[in-house]
Design a protein around this motif. Structure first.
Motif, PDB file in Angstrom:
ATOM      1  N   VAL A  58       0.845  -1.188   0.000  1.00  0.00           N
ATOM      2  CA  VAL A  58       0.000   0.000   0.000  1.00  0.00           C
ATOM      3  C   VAL A  58       0.884   1.243   0.000  1.00  0.00           C
ATOM      4  CG1 VAL A  58      -1.806   1.261   1.200  1.00  0.00           C
ATOM      5  CG2 VAL A  58      -1.801  -1.245   1.234  1.00  0.00           C
ATOM      6  N   GLU A  59       0.796   1.985  -1.096  1.00  0.00           N
ATOM      7  CA  GLU A  59       1.568   3.220  -1.224  1.00  0.00           C
ATOM      8  C   GLU A  59       0.808   4.390  -0.619  1.00  0.00           C
ATOM      9  OE1 GLU A  59       2.157   0.937  -5.207  1.00  0.00           O
ATOM     10  OE2 GLU A  59       0.521   1.424  -3.846  1.00  0.00           O
ATOM     11  N   SER A  60       1.552   5.360  -0.140  1.00  0.00           N
ATOM     12  CA  SER A  60       0.957   6.592   0.368  1.00  0.00           C
ATOM     13  C   SER A  60       1.967   7.716   0.227  1.00  0.00           C
ATOM     14  CB  SER A  60       0.537   6.436   1.834  1.00  0.00           C
ATOM     15  OG  SER A  60       1.652   6.148   2.644  1.00  0.00           O
ATOM     16  N   GLY A  61       1.481   8.952   0.395  1.00  0.00           N
ATOM     17  CA  GLY A  61       2.371  10.098   0.373  1.00  0.00           C
ATOM     18  C   GLY A  61       2.352  10.914  -0.904  1.00  0.00           C
ATOM     19  N   CYS A 109       5.599   2.844   1.275  1.00  0.00           N
ATOM     20  CA  CYS A 109       4.929   1.624   0.813  1.00  0.00           C
ATOM     21  C   CYS A 109       4.970   0.631   1.958  1.00  0.00           C
ATOM     22  CB  CYS A 109       5.614   1.066  -0.417  1.00  0.00           C
ATOM     23  SG  CYS A 109       5.008  -0.560  -0.937  1.00  0.00           S
ATOM     24  N   THR A 162       0.242   5.475  -6.212  1.00  0.00           N
ATOM     25  CA  THR A 162      -0.123   6.763  -5.626  1.00  0.00           C
ATOM     26  C   THR A 162       0.258   7.850  -6.626  1.00  0.00           C
ATOM     27  OG1 THR A 162       0.090   8.191  -3.673  1.00  0.00           O
ATOM     28  CG2 THR A 162       2.079   7.033  -4.374  1.00  0.00           C
TER      29      THR A 162
END
Length: 124
Positions: free
Chosen positions: A5-8, A22, A118
């Motif tokens: 799960v990617e974020s940012g 991630c 993302t």
């Protein structure tokens, strides 16, 4: 079930910085090399950066060398991509991926697991 799960991601101006994360679950994270790829509209997915399972070696595309830094925290099952001096041409969906065994690190076909991506948008 393996999840990455990617974020940012987000919208920034040229010259700004962003840090992507991630988070991995469902796999023995420290057994895997981790990579970042990106795909801009109308273009093929391209290699950005990768890091070996132990974090001792990292690899970069020429287009991001000196501006992006990859790192990992095996205790947190997380890989990061610190992006600095962002340019409009860095605009893309960024994906993290996990792979193992005999990697050149830059080919997407070598990675078994992928996140959903993302969005990073850099305005001029």
């Amino acid at each position: 079930q393996v999840q990455l799960v990617e974020s940012g991601g987000g919208l920034v101006q040229a010259g700004d910085s962003l840090r992507l994360s991630c988070a991995a679950s469902g796999l023995t994270f420290s057994n895997y090399a981790m990579g970042w790829f990106r795909q801009a509209p109308g273009k093929e997915r391209e290699f950005v950066s990768a890091i070996r399972w132990n974090g001792r070696s990292s690899y970069y595309a020429d287009s991001v060398k000196g501006r992006f830094t990859i790192s990992r925290d095996n205790a947190k099952n997380t890989v990061y991509l610190q992006m600095s001096s962002l340019k409009p041409e860095d605009t893309a969906v960024y994906y993290c991926a996990a792979g193992s065994g005999g990697l050149t690190y830059s080919r997407s076909s070598e990675y078994r697991y992928w996140g959903q991506g993302t969005q990073v948008t850099v305005s001029s």
